[in-house]
Design a protein around this motif. Sequence first.
Motif, mmCIF file in Angstrom:
data_model
loop_
_atom_site.group_PDB
_atom_site.id
_atom_site.type_symbol
_atom_site.label_atom_id
_atom_site.label_comp_id
_atom_site.label_asym_id
_atom_site.label_seq_id
_atom_site.Cartn_x
_atom_site.Cartn_y
_atom_site.Cartn_z
ATOM 1 N N SER A 32 -46.955 -29.708 12.741
ATOM 2 C CA SER A 32 -45.685 -29.464 12.066
ATOM 3 C C SER A 32 -45.797 -30.156 10.714
ATOM 4 N N PHE A 34 -43.891 -31.103 6.865
ATOM 5 C CA PHE A 34 -42.591 -31.348 6.248
ATOM 6 C C PHE A 34 -42.780 -31.776 4.797
ATOM 7 N N TYR A 36 -40.388 -34.265 2.399
ATOM 8 C CA TYR A 36 -39.220 -35.130 2.248
ATOM 9 C C TYR A 36 -39.102 -35.524 0.781
ATOM 10 N N LYS A 49 -39.290 -27.704 6.511
ATOM 11 C CA LYS A 49 -40.295 -27.980 7.529
ATOM 12 C C LYS A 49 -40.925 -26.690 8.027
ATOM 13 N N THR A 51 -42.917 -25.204 11.393
ATOM 14 C CA THR A 51 -43.202 -25.499 12.796
ATOM 15 C C THR A 51 -43.748 -24.262 13.493
ATOM 16 N N SER A 94 -46.941 -33.935 11.374
ATOM 17 C CA SER A 94 -46.701 -34.460 12.703
ATOM 18 C C SER A 94 -47.563 -33.690 13.680
ATOM 19 N N ARG A 98 -45.610 -38.350 18.514
ATOM 20 C CA ARG A 98 -44.301 -38.164 17.897
ATOM 21 C C ARG A 98 -44.137 -39.033 16.669
ATOM 22 N N ALA B 98 -36.637 -36.028 20.599
ATOM 23 C CA ALA B 98 -37.947 -36.586 20.290
ATOM 24 C C ALA B 98 -38.845 -35.457 19.835
ATOM 25 N N GLY B 99 -39.881 -35.799 19.123
ATOM 26 C CA GLY B 99 -40.778 -34.770 18.632
ATOM 27 C C GLY B 99 -40.230 -34.116 17.379
ATOM 28 N N THR B 100 -41.034 -33.260 16.803
ATOM 29 C CA THR B 100 -40.663 -32.667 15.523
ATOM 30 C C THR B 100 -40.794 -31.155 15.579
ATOM 31 N N GLY B 101 -40.477 -30.608 16.741
ATOM 32 C CA GLY B 101 -40.543 -29.161 16.870
ATOM 33 C C GLY B 101 -39.396 -28.483 16.177
ATOM 34 N N LYS B 102 -39.086 -27.293 16.672
ATOM 35 C CA LYS B 102 -38.101 -26.452 16.001
ATOM 36 C C LYS B 102 -36.782 -27.170 15.788
ATOM 37 N N ASN B 103 -36.377 -27.934 16.768
ATOM 38 C CA ASN B 103 -35.073 -28.594 16.659
ATOM 39 C C ASN B 103 -35.185 -30.050 16.261
ATOM 40 N N GLY B 104 -36.360 -30.472 15.945
ATOM 41 C CA GLY B 104 -36.544 -31.880 15.645
ATOM 42 C C GLY B 104 -36.380 -32.177 14.183
ATOM 43 N N GLU B 105 -35.573 -33.140 13.882
ATOM 44 C CA GLU B 105 -35.442 -33.617 12.517
ATOM 45 C C GLU B 105 -35.105 -35.083 12.558
ATOM 46 N N LEU B 106 -35.822 -35.865 11.769
ATOM 47 C CA LEU B 106 -35.533 -37.274 11.631
ATOM 48 C C LEU B 106 -34.613 -37.478 10.437
#
Lengths: 112, 117
Positions: A32, A34, A36, A49, A51, A94, A98, B98-106
Amino acid sequence: AQSVTQLDSHVSVSEGTPVLLRCNYSSSYSPSLFWYVQHPNKGLQLLLKYTSAATLVKGINGFEAEFKKSETSFHLTKPSAHMSDAAEYFCVVSGSARQLTFGSGTQLTVLP
Amino acid sequence: EAGVTQFPSHSVIEKGQTVTLRCDPISGHDNLYWYRRVMGKEIKFLLHFVKESKQDESGMPNNRFLAERTGGTYSTLKVQPAELEDSGVYFCASSRYAGTGKNGELFFGEGSRLTVL
């Protein structure tokens, strides 16, 4: 293992001209990716992003990036720079873990 | 909705002293991360909490760093004793998943700048 290389530490463009910020990645897994952005005295904000869906990703504020697996690149572009785009930009990968692996950052200056 | 908040925004201490950084994640976010950027270097992962448990602390540099997240809400990162090389910006981030897949955003906070003299 994964890594990210941002090819330019500083980029200067004139307002109204295109922006290109270059990023190459390395990952053992399907990554994945990104971008920022950090404006002065602000937190890191997600621009866009990738994915494993569409290879051309559109983000906020007119930015977009294209995932090119054959070139292991994920360059960030914008057709026309605005003064408010001046900031530091980070390419991030990523993988299976994680954790996010950040590039060293590209400082974008927009000249009037 | 409030974002990720960090305190203090800037701390200046002398070598050998102790500093505690605090992070309040977005409400409802079980995942909390600490990252840091030392001068001239990349932003590096430190650790990841899921609720109050340490999921991954592989990035913690040494035992002078102690992170806690009692009750699964806010987190603290203590540096004791601080050394010169600890100077940098400490970022906190939170996410619902957790993780950064389709729904993951930090979602990142503005960071706490630490200067060790």
